[in-house]
Design an enzyme around this catalytic site. Sequence first.
Site, PDB file in Angstrom:
ATOM      1  CD  GLN A 278      -2.725  -1.214   2.512  1.00  0.00           C
ATOM      2  OE1 GLN A 278      -2.760  -0.269   3.305  1.00  0.00           O
ATOM      3  NE2 GLN A 278      -3.379  -2.335   2.738  1.00  0.00           N
TER       4      GLN A 278
ATOM      5  CG  HIS B 138      -3.489  -0.472   7.675  1.00  0.00           C
ATOM      6  ND1 HIS B 138      -4.207  -0.941   8.750  1.00  0.00           N
ATOM      7  CD2 HIS B 138      -3.971  -1.121   6.578  1.00  0.00           C
ATOM      8  CE1 HIS B 138      -5.097  -1.842   8.314  1.00  0.00           C
ATOM      9  NE2 HIS B 138      -4.957  -1.957   6.993  1.00  0.00           N
TER      10      HIS B 138
ATOM     11  CD  GLU C  26     -15.309   3.833  12.543  1.00  0.00           C
ATOM     12  OE1 GLU C  26     -15.464   2.901  13.349  1.00  0.00           O
ATOM     13  OE2 GLU C  26     -14.616   4.853  12.806  1.00  0.00           O
TER      14      GLU C  26
ATOM     15  CE1 TYR D 189      -9.748  -7.016   5.663  1.00  0.00           C
ATOM     16  CE2 TYR D 189      -7.610  -7.133   6.739  1.00  0.00           C
ATOM     17  CZ  TYR D 189      -8.570  -6.412   6.066  1.00  0.00           C
ATOM     18  OH  TYR D 189      -8.363  -5.082   5.805  1.00  0.00           O
TER      19      TYR D 189
END
Length: 380
Positions: free
Chosen positions: A82, A147, A248, A269
């Site tokens: 990521q 993340h 969210e 997960y």
Amino acid sequence: MGAALVLMAALPAAAQPVQESAAARFRAVPFAHGLEHPWGGAFLPDGRLLVTERPGRLRLVARDGSLSPPLSGVPAVAAAGQGGLLDLQLAPDFAETRELYFCQAATLPGGATLTRLVRARLAADARGLDAVRPILDATPGQPGNGHYGCRIAFGGDGKLYLSTGDRQTSPARAQAPQDLAGKLLRLERDGRPAEGNPFFSSAPEGRAQEGMRPEIFALGLRNPQGLAVHPATGAVWSIEMGPRGGDEVNLPRPGDNLGWPEVGHGTAYGGAPIHASPSRPGLRDPLRVWTPSVSPSGATFYTGEAFPGWQGDLFLAALSGAGLLRLTVDAAGVTGEERLLWGQQRLRHVLQGPDGLLYLLTDEARGRILRLEPVPPAPN
């Protein structure tokens, strides 16, 4: 790339299918192509668009959609998983200073990585960056490439807000008081903690109160990949990817704890529970939750004239689902949701252009920018 998307790219603008929204009719028209996983962007005063590519390139997109060569001066990034070159924002006085900020995954000696905020200046010829200087590292570094968070926004107070992720393998970092991971940070333009922060002391040495890092505005975030500034209040809204479910929309206030990983609505997960409950006194509840996940990423409030029915709405790019979310909001929070272009394309970010149109960055190796253009009402 799906067959419908290939067809869209091949059609001229006038032939793109009309999309019906509850408050607008529009077409998603291909605007630019040839980008590899575009992630962040910002429009220059002259209407050109600066876009980051996750592998580590920064490009200018002209008003006709053509791409520049990669700009020089971009530092090396940790382009794995990521990580990479992520968000980008212009300084509020960019027209005078040519100053900009970008966020990246950076590698430290020894191989650990972290979220890094960098300040730079766009060269006069717009072919590269000058005065490139890292101004904040979300320490400590750790192994792994997940993340990073890494969205940037200038709030209505003029301060710079930076979201950081919990780095995926160590969720407890989001609650650690001396750790900058899993936080929303509020900073001065040189990377210092902003005056007025909830844990910032006015003492000359600028020490933190209550054992907290003074950069922290809010804590308890998992992987916040969207920040959007409300056009009326100037407040910064945070968009967060949950685990399996539990995405969210949050409206953090100074000193708020948003709860991760103590509370939440998602599961691991593998399906195992993470939280004993979705809420707890003393922790800020989200304004909106999605279970199952939609994987929201970049976000913007719409303020343009091209789509009057969308003014004031919050738009989110979604990676799983996938498409564009339109949220109606009021002073109390989120009042409604509409899914646009759903199931067609993973979207990483949504931007409003100076022309009042919305521009969507697609998350793909052969990435593109789509432009939403209004279509007049059908004749009766």
